[in-house]
Design an enzyme around this catalytic site. Structure first.
Site, PDB file in Angstrom:
ATOM      1  N   LYS A   5      88.024 -37.438 -27.140  1.00 14.22           N
ATOM      2  CA  LYS A   5      86.833 -37.907 -26.218  1.00 14.22           C
ATOM      3  C   LYS A   5      86.611 -37.513 -25.118  1.00 14.22           C
ATOM      4  CE  LYS A   5      89.186 -42.223 -25.520  1.00 14.22           C
ATOM      5  NZ  LYS A   5      89.679 -43.889 -25.089  1.00 14.22           N
ATOM      6  N   ARG A 100      89.076 -56.834 -26.188  1.00  9.64           N
ATOM      7  CA  ARG A 100      88.102 -55.667 -25.949  1.00  9.64           C
ATOM      8  C   ARG A 100      87.495 -55.320 -26.946  1.00  9.64           C
ATOM      9  NH1 ARG A 100      89.270 -50.402 -22.761  1.00  9.64           N
ATOM     10  NH2 ARG A 100      90.030 -49.379 -24.989  1.00  9.64           N
ATOM     11  N   TYR A 225      81.357 -34.795   7.504  1.00  7.16           N
ATOM     12  CA  TYR A 225      80.590 -35.835   7.716  1.00  7.16           C
ATOM     13  C   TYR A 225      81.276 -37.207   8.329  1.00  7.16           C
ATOM     14  CZ  TYR A 225      77.143 -33.235   4.679  1.00  7.16           C
ATOM     15  OH  TYR A 225      76.381 -32.667   3.726  1.00  7.16           O
ATOM     16  N   MET A 273      80.159 -32.701  -1.179  1.00  8.42           N
ATOM     17  CA  MET A 273      79.191 -32.230  -2.151  1.00  8.42           C
ATOM     18  C   MET A 273      80.094 -31.298  -3.061  1.00  8.42           C
ATOM     19  SD  MET A 273      75.231 -32.565  -3.507  1.00  8.42           S
ATOM     20  CE  MET A 273      74.844 -33.919  -3.851  1.00  8.42           C
TER      21      MET A 273
END
Length: 330
Positions: A5, A100, A225, A273
């Site tokens: 997955k 769950r 930053y 980023m």
């Protein structure tokens, strides 16, 4: 049952599956992942760990030989009411303490008998549960879950599947007939405060980039930053092409290590980023533009980076973004 997955935990769904020749089956979370495996030419049995979401999915499961988890009344009723040309292989998931997905223990006899009676389910209804605390060897919860599962399943001669990666490593009495290696399949430890090396696991992924600039910084010049970091003396910085846009954790704290030319260097300033800055001091190892930078890999465990970012290795691996290119070596 190899768990694939979330794009094979960030490693590349189809390519990883194509190399897992020893797996008896694959497990995914959702039907689109299963369809991608079939489109990639994979023919092994595929189990949908969350089951199907809509009755309209059932003909797709049947046509592609997908096996489904049944974990609640809505799914069971949809299966019973469907008009299918042949039965589907089902796994009945029991909630033994995860709270769950899964039927309540007191629902077991009813659900199992209904699955045995409906023509839309294969008579071989396998049983499954999921551990909530298997990564904590000091907790008694896993043994309680194993005992509850065994009590419910003792008179059912069907295959049992209990153990995820942590269960495989730490709880041999819960191995059952099938095991579901996920994180450990990729050479990463699911256990707290350990690495794959602890269990002789070999990391599959090495995340690398390049140095794109080397620059001098004067004492007390703020870097990045918000100017969160500054050196108390003149130093040199290496700027590398990596950031949260690639999936690297934005909250990795100052000093989080990377490797350049077999030496460790620490991150300084904010992870941006597209770029990360490293303090390389007086650059005694002659770091230059184009040098490879290892963000994590066999020599720098992703488990260590996860600790530096106050998260878990699962998240780091799954967060790799599409702009990162994949190269596979055997």
């Amino acid at each position: 049952m190899a768990v694939l997955k979330a794009n094979a935990y960030g490693h590349g769904l189809v390519t990883i599956a194509q190399h897992l020749n020893d797996a008896d089956a694959f497990a995914v979370a959702r039907i689109d992942e299963a369809l991608a495996l079939r489109a990639g030419g994979l023919t092994k049995p595929i189990v949908l760990l969350e089951g199907f979401f809509d009755e309209a999915d059932l003909p797709i499961l049947l046509a592609n030989n997908f096996q489904t988890i049944i974990h609640d009344e809505n799914q069971l009723a949809a299966l019973e009411n469907a008009q299918l040309e042949a039965p589907i292989n089902c796994w009945l998931k029991i909630n033994t303490g995860m709270h769950r997905l899964g039927i309540a223990p007191e629902q077991f006899d009813e659900f199992y008998n209904r699955l045995q009676k409906t023509a839309n389910a294969n008579n071989t209804v396998n049983l499954m549960t999921h551990f909530s605390c298997a990564d904590d060897v000091d907790s008694s919860k896993t043994m309680q879950q194993i005992a509850l599962f065994n009590r419910l399943a003792e008179n059912v001669e069907q295959a049992h599947c209990l153990s995820n990666s942590a269960g495989i490593l730490a709880w041999p009495s819960g191995h059952g007939d099938w095991v579901r290696p996920g994180l450990m399949l990729y050479g990463v430890s699911p256990m707290a405060n350990t690495t794959g090396k602890t269990y002789q696991l070999e990391p599959v992924m090495r995340l690398t980039t390049k140095v794109i600039a080397v620059r001098n910084v004067a004492a007390h010049e703020a870097v990045g930053y918000s100017g969160r970091w500054q050196s108390d003396k003149p130093t040199q910085l290496a700027v590398v092409a990596m950031g949260y846009g690639d999936g690297y954790p934005r909250h990795a704290r100052a000093g989080t290590p990377v490797i350049i030319n077999k030496q460790r260097y620490g991150i300084v300033g904010s992870v941006a980023m597209d770029m990360i800055t490293l303090d390389i001091g007086n650059n005694t190892h002659n770091i230059k533009v184009g040098d490879e930078v290892t963000m994590w890999g066999p020599e720098l465990p992703v488990e260590e980076i996860a600790q530096c970012a106050d998260t878990i290795p699962y998240e780091l691996l799954c967060n790799i973004t599409p702009r990162v290119s994949y190269q596979y070596q055997r």
